[in-house]
Design a protein around this motif. Structure first.
Motif, PDB file in Angstrom:
ATOM      1  N   SER A   1      46.051 -20.297 -89.204  1.00  0.00           N
ATOM      2  CA  SER A   1      45.426 -20.690 -87.936  1.00  0.00           C
ATOM      3  C   SER A   1      43.949 -21.026 -88.128  1.00  0.00           C
ATOM      4  CB  SER A   1      45.592 -19.584 -86.881  1.00  0.00           C
ATOM      5  OG  SER A   1      44.674 -18.524 -87.084  1.00  0.00           O
ATOM      6  N   TRP A   2      43.292 -20.397 -89.085  1.00  0.00           N
ATOM      7  CA  TRP A   2      41.884 -20.688 -89.340  1.00  0.00           C
ATOM      8  C   TRP A   2      41.713 -22.054 -89.990  1.00  0.00           C
ATOM      9  CZ3 TRP A   2      41.037 -15.596 -92.496  1.00  0.00           C
ATOM     10  CH2 TRP A   2      41.319 -14.492 -91.685  1.00  0.00           C
ATOM     11  N   ILE A   3      42.707 -22.427 -90.796  1.00  0.00           N
ATOM     12  CA  ILE A   3      42.665 -23.715 -91.482  1.00  0.00           C
ATOM     13  C   ILE A   3      43.076 -24.835 -90.528  1.00  0.00           C
ATOM     14  CG2 ILE A   3      43.712 -25.077 -93.353  1.00  0.00           C
ATOM     15  CD1 ILE A   3      43.944 -22.374 -94.899  1.00  0.00           C
ATOM     16  N   GLY A   4      44.049 -24.556 -89.677  1.00  0.00           N
ATOM     17  CA  GLY A   4      44.542 -25.557 -88.743  1.00  0.00           C
ATOM     18  C   GLY A   4      43.509 -25.935 -87.698  1.00  0.00           C
ATOM     19  N   THR A   5      43.880 -26.859 -86.846  1.00  0.00           N
ATOM     20  CA  THR A   5      42.946 -27.376 -85.848  1.00  0.00           C
ATOM     21  C   THR A   5      43.031 -26.643 -84.518  1.00  0.00           C
ATOM     22  OG1 THR A   5      44.568 -29.055 -85.229  1.00  0.00           O
ATOM     23  CG2 THR A   5      42.888 -29.684 -86.865  1.00  0.00           C
ATOM     24  N   GLY A   6      43.953 -25.719 -84.377  1.00  0.00           N
ATOM     25  CA  GLY A   6      44.098 -24.973 -83.127  1.00  0.00           C
ATOM     26  C   GLY A   6      43.197 -23.752 -83.081  1.00  0.00           C
ATOM     27  N   GLU A   7      43.542 -22.831 -82.214  1.00  0.00           N
ATOM     28  CA  GLU A   7      42.773 -21.605 -82.037  1.00  0.00           C
ATOM     29  C   GLU A   7      42.868 -20.723 -83.282  1.00  0.00           C
ATOM     30  OE1 GLU A   7      42.796 -17.673 -79.147  1.00  0.00           O
ATOM     31  OE2 GLU A   7      43.899 -19.448 -78.533  1.00  0.00           O
ATOM     32  N   ASN A   8      41.751 -20.081 -83.645  1.00  0.00           N
ATOM     33  CA  ASN A   8      41.723 -19.151 -84.773  1.00  0.00           C
ATOM     34  C   ASN A   8      42.210 -17.793 -84.311  1.00  0.00           C
ATOM     35  OD1 ASN A   8      40.524 -21.083 -86.420  1.00  0.00           O
ATOM     36  ND2 ASN A   8      38.477 -20.433 -85.853  1.00  0.00           N
ATOM     37  N   LEU A   9      43.276 -17.300 -84.929  1.00  0.00           N
ATOM     38  CA  LEU A   9      43.759 -15.968 -84.607  1.00  0.00           C
ATOM     39  C   LEU A   9      42.795 -14.932 -85.183  1.00  0.00           C
ATOM     40  CD1 LEU A   9      47.571 -16.404 -85.356  1.00  0.00           C
ATOM     41  CD2 LEU A   9      46.428 -16.402 -83.123  1.00  0.00           C
ATOM     42  N   PRO A  10      42.530 -13.861 -84.447  1.00  0.00           N
ATOM     43  CA  PRO A  10      41.620 -12.826 -84.960  1.00  0.00           C
ATOM     44  C   PRO A  10      42.282 -11.997 -86.045  1.00  0.00           C
ATOM     45  CG  PRO A  10      42.551 -12.149 -82.859  1.00  0.00           C
ATOM     46  CD  PRO A  10      43.038 -13.551 -83.110  1.00  0.00           C
ATOM     47  N   ILE A  11      41.447 -11.339 -86.826  1.00  0.00           N
ATOM     48  CA  ILE A  11      41.922 -10.425 -87.856  1.00  0.00           C
ATOM     49  C   ILE A  11      41.187  -9.097 -87.684  1.00  0.00           C
ATOM     50  CG2 ILE A  11      40.253 -11.218 -89.613  1.00  0.00           C
ATOM     51  CD1 ILE A  11      42.583 -10.793 -91.681  1.00  0.00           C
ATOM     52  N   SER A  12      41.916  -8.017 -87.786  1.00  0.00           N
ATOM     53  CA  SER A  12      41.299  -6.696 -87.661  1.00  0.00           C
ATOM     54  C   SER A  12      40.711  -6.287 -89.007  1.00  0.00           C
ATOM     55  CB  SER A  12      42.340  -5.669 -87.209  1.00  0.00           C
ATOM     56  OG  SER A  12      43.250  -5.400 -88.263  1.00  0.00           O
ATOM     57  N   THR A  13      39.880  -5.274 -88.970  1.00  0.00           N
ATOM     58  CA  THR A  13      39.298  -4.741 -90.199  1.00  0.00           C
ATOM     59  C   THR A  13      40.395  -4.221 -91.130  1.00  0.00           C
ATOM     60  OG1 THR A  13      37.280  -4.175 -89.011  1.00  0.00           O
ATOM     61  CG2 THR A  13      37.613  -3.107 -91.121  1.00  0.00           C
ATOM     62  N   ASP A  14      41.399  -3.552 -90.565  1.00  0.00           N
ATOM     63  CA  ASP A  14      42.505  -3.047 -91.389  1.00  0.00           C
ATOM     64  C   ASP A  14      43.289  -4.190 -92.022  1.00  0.00           C
ATOM     65  OD1 ASP A  14      41.871  -0.394 -90.896  1.00  0.00           O
ATOM     66  OD2 ASP A  14      43.280  -0.211 -89.237  1.00  0.00           O
ATOM     67  N   GLU A  15      43.537  -5.246 -91.263  1.00  0.00           N
ATOM     68  CA  GLU A  15      44.238  -6.411 -91.819  1.00  0.00           C
ATOM     69  C   GLU A  15      43.398  -7.056 -92.917  1.00  0.00           C
ATOM     70  OE1 GLU A  15      46.893  -8.063 -88.099  1.00  0.00           O
ATOM     71  OE2 GLU A  15      44.734  -8.483 -88.101  1.00  0.00           O
ATOM     72  N   LEU A  16      42.095  -7.113 -92.698  1.00  0.00           N
ATOM     73  CA  LEU A  16      41.212  -7.696 -93.700  1.00  0.00           C
ATOM     74  C   LEU A  16      41.246  -6.883 -94.987  1.00  0.00           C
ATOM     75  CD1 LEU A  16      39.231  -9.993 -94.174  1.00  0.00           C
ATOM     76  CD2 LEU A  16      37.426  -8.508 -93.292  1.00  0.00           C
ATOM     77  N   ARG A  17      41.293  -5.561 -94.850  1.00  0.00           N
ATOM     78  CA  ARG A  17      41.411  -4.703 -96.037  1.00  0.00           C
ATOM     79  C   ARG A  17      42.700  -4.994 -96.811  1.00  0.00           C
ATOM     80  NH1 ARG A  17      38.022  -0.536 -96.989  1.00  0.00           N
ATOM     81  NH2 ARG A  17      36.667   0.143 -95.314  1.00  0.00           N
ATOM     82  N   SER A  18      43.789  -5.314 -96.098  1.00  0.00           N
ATOM     83  CA  SER A  18      45.045  -5.625 -96.788  1.00  0.00           C
ATOM     84  C   SER A  18      45.032  -7.041 -97.361  1.00  0.00           C
ATOM     85  CB  SER A  18      46.239  -5.428 -95.857  1.00  0.00           C
ATOM     86  OG  SER A  18      46.296  -6.417 -94.867  1.00  0.00           O
ATOM     87  N   LEU A  19      44.205  -7.910 -96.801  1.00  0.00           N
ATOM     88  CA  LEU A  19      44.116  -9.289 -97.267  1.00  0.00           C
ATOM     89  C   LEU A  19      43.275  -9.399 -98.534  1.00  0.00           C
ATOM     90  CD1 LEU A  19      44.558 -12.358 -96.811  1.00  0.00           C
ATOM     91  CD2 LEU A  19      42.530 -12.308 -95.347  1.00  0.00           C
ATOM     92  N   LEU A  20      42.155  -8.710 -98.555  1.00  0.00           N
ATOM     93  CA  LEU A  20      41.233  -8.805 -99.685  1.00  0.00           C
ATOM     94  C   LEU A  20      41.532  -7.743-100.733  1.00  0.00           C
ATOM     95  CD1 LEU A  20      37.911  -9.285 -97.699  1.00  0.00           C
ATOM     96  CD2 LEU A  20      39.359 -11.057 -98.710  1.00  0.00           C
TER      97      LEU A  20
END
Length: 119
Positions: A56-75
Motif C-alpha cells: 500500500s505504501w508503494i501503490g498510489t492509494g492510501e498508505n496503510l499504517p504499521i504498528s511498532t510491533d509490526e515494524l519490529r517483525s518487519l525489520l
C-alpha cells in the motif's frame, strides 16, 4: 481509543519534529530507501505477513499504517541496530517515529506506484 492514540501520535510527532528526530529519521530514510532496499523490504514484508501494508505504501492509494510491533517483525535486528547506531537513540524512541514516517517515505520514493528500477 483511536482518538487517544491519534492524540498521542500527534504529540510524539510534534516532539519528534521539535527535537529534530523526525528530520534525522527522514534524512536517514531518504539515504536508505533505494530501489534495492525497497525490494528487500517487500521480501521482508512477505516473510512477516505484512505484504499488503508495504504494498500500500508503494501503490498510489492510501498508505496503510504499521504498528511498532509490526515494524519490529518487519525489520531485522541488524536493521534496527543500524538505526540505533546511526542516530544514537534507543530503539524504543526510534521505532514509533519510524512506524509513522516509513509509509510516507516509501510512498515518496515510489511516486509511480511501483519500485523504481536502478538508474
Amino acid at each position: 481509543m483511536s482518538g487517544i492514540f491519534d492524540d498521542v501520535m500527534g504529540k510524539l510527532t510534534n516532539l519528534a519534529a521539535s527535537s529534530g528526530l523526525a528530520e534525522q529519521v527522514h534524512t536517514y530514510l531518504a539515504q536508505l530507501l533505494t530501489p534495492d532496499t525497497i525490494s528487500s523490504l517487500m521480501d521482508q514484508a512477505q516473510k512477516a505477513g505484512l505484504t499488503d501494508k508495504v504494498r500500500s505504501w508503494i501503490g498510489t492509494g492510501e498508505n496503510l499504517p504499521i504498528s511498532t510491533d509490526e515494524l519490529r517483525s518487519l525489520l531485522s535486528s541488524q536493521q534496527v541496530q543500524a538505526m540505533v547506531d546511526h542516530t544514537g537513540l534507543p530503539a524504543s524512541t526510534i521505532l514509533p517515529v519510524l512506524a509513522h514516517l516509513l509509509p510516507v517515505a516509501v510512498n515518496a520514493q515510489t511516486p509511480q506506484g511501483e519500485v523504481p528500477t536502478k538508474a
